[in-house]
Design an enzyme around this catalytic site. Sequence first.
Site, PDB file in Angstrom:
ATOM      1  N   GLY A   1      40.743  26.569  17.715  1.00  0.00           N
ATOM      2  CA  GLY A   1      40.987  28.005  17.710  1.00  0.00           C
ATOM      3  C   GLY A   1      42.400  28.379  17.321  1.00  0.00           C
ATOM      4  O   GLY A   1      42.616  29.363  16.593  1.00  0.00           O
TER       5      GLY A   1
ATOM      6  N   HIS B   1      35.230  23.097  21.764  1.00  0.00           N
ATOM      7  CA  HIS B   1      35.295  22.581  23.132  1.00  0.00           C
ATOM      8  C   HIS B   1      35.084  23.657  24.191  1.00  0.00           C
ATOM      9  O   HIS B   1      35.056  23.356  25.387  1.00  0.00           O
ATOM     10  CB  HIS B   1      36.611  21.838  23.376  1.00  0.00           C
ATOM     11  CG  HIS B   1      37.810  22.704  23.567  1.00  0.00           C
ATOM     12  ND1 HIS B   1      38.368  22.943  24.803  1.00  0.00           N
ATOM     13  CD2 HIS B   1      38.573  23.384  22.679  1.00  0.00           C
ATOM     14  CE1 HIS B   1      39.429  23.723  24.668  1.00  0.00           C
ATOM     15  NE2 HIS B   1      39.573  24.009  23.390  1.00  0.00           N
TER      16      HIS B   1
ATOM     17  N   THR C   1      41.174  15.096   5.624  1.00  0.00           N
ATOM     18  CA  THR C   1      39.918  14.369   5.754  1.00  0.00           C
ATOM     19  C   THR C   1      39.081  14.951   6.881  1.00  0.00           C
ATOM     20  O   THR C   1      39.584  15.233   7.966  1.00  0.00           O
ATOM     21  CB  THR C   1      40.201  12.875   6.035  1.00  0.00           C
ATOM     22  OG1 THR C   1      40.981  12.340   4.968  1.00  0.00           O
ATOM     23  CG2 THR C   1      38.906  12.086   6.151  1.00  0.00           C
TER      24      THR C   1
ATOM     25  N   CYS D   1      46.843  27.181  28.007  1.00  0.00           N
ATOM     26  CA  CYS D   1      47.943  27.056  27.057  1.00  0.00           C
ATOM     27  C   CYS D   1      49.274  27.484  27.665  1.00  0.00           C
ATOM     28  O   CYS D   1      50.331  27.163  27.139  1.00  0.00           O
ATOM     29  CB  CYS D   1      47.662  27.885  25.802  1.00  0.00           C
ATOM     30  SG  CYS D   1      46.228  27.299  24.884  1.00  0.00           S
TER      31      CYS D   1
END
Length: 405
Positions: A70, A219, A255, A343
């Site tokens: 996110g 998640h 990748t 966070c």
Amino acid sequence: MNRIYLDYNATTPLDPGVRDVFFSALDLYANASSMHEDGRHAAAQMEQARRQVASLIHAEPEEIYFTSGGSESNNTVFHLLSEDGSFSTKAMQDAFGGRKTVITTAVEHPCVMESARRLARLGFSVVFLPVDADGVVSEDVYRAALDKACSSGRTEDKPLLVSVMTANNEIGTIQDVKKFAALAREAGALFHTDAVQAAGKIPVDVKDSGVDYLTLSCHKIYGPKGVGALFVKKGAPFSPLIRGGHQEHGRRAGTYNSPSIIAFGAAAECAEKGLADYAAHTSALKAMLRDGLLHSVPDIRINGDVPASLPNTLDVSFAGAEGESILLMLDLQGISASTGSACASGSLEPSHVLMATGIGPELAHGSIRFSLGKFTTEEEIRRVLEVIPPVIEKLRAYSTVKPGK
């Protein structure tokens, strides 16, 4: 002692079915960008995941771009706006060039807040909309901000981007994204919404809401960490945040994290199918927890307690008790909760979300976020309701600040 996990907004455990898909996908070791058969097989599985993620929010598969999560998706949207506000094509430059006003809210996730502040340092005019006591941005406040930006005779004052999160990660308040997106469109602005906490918990429909950009994270919906997605509406301007190879049609180099992307698809499909059951299950447990706390613990405040809120999120301020002390004591009793956004963990500052609602630093510091999930049980909620009252009573007995003082 069996631990009780009530921090689902921070992250979720892997759904057993998603875990099976993830472990199976680990055998797809080939690079999904390679042209040989092994690479094509990995790519085919990944494109199936793209369709599954798109279905969760009613988007077209080609409008979904995979990212690392996110925060990257949100940063990518704000990175669209270069220092001079220019765009890569003449059509986009003609439509949006010269506009330098960005409108967001005072209760966004830290990655949006910091991205907006970066634009302010680059010379953009950034407006942080206030919220009411429940964390809601009123339509009047929103319209006034747009009107002020549009009424100026200067092009640079006109709104370029509006970013309003769908649902708040701390108090669960849901904003009227459909209405806000329509008003932004009338003002000639692009519209982004951070739907990380909303997707998989409430219906999210990009076609109905009319947003230009939307952020998702795996998640938060019982999938692995390290993978997310950005919805980019067809025709919306875009500029890569991560440059390099040709992956994602040149829109996000690197990748592919194929196993996690494939598991993201499985998690999205599971979330879409179980949306109604999830809402019924978590909302019933949330009501049980809320009512139980109101009955057994005096002098508390339920934050963001409005009908339009996430079914799983309950934020409670305990007057006369400090949030981190509450968490430590709950942790010793085998209960995991949070003081707000993961966070911001470790910060001594009170929650910017709660401060924006006007409750003041004391109550903000005494707030706990209980976020429930599909594996939460009634027995666990009953146990929490047994543990919390004596914890708060003990902390208040030693506190120099008493409730109501």
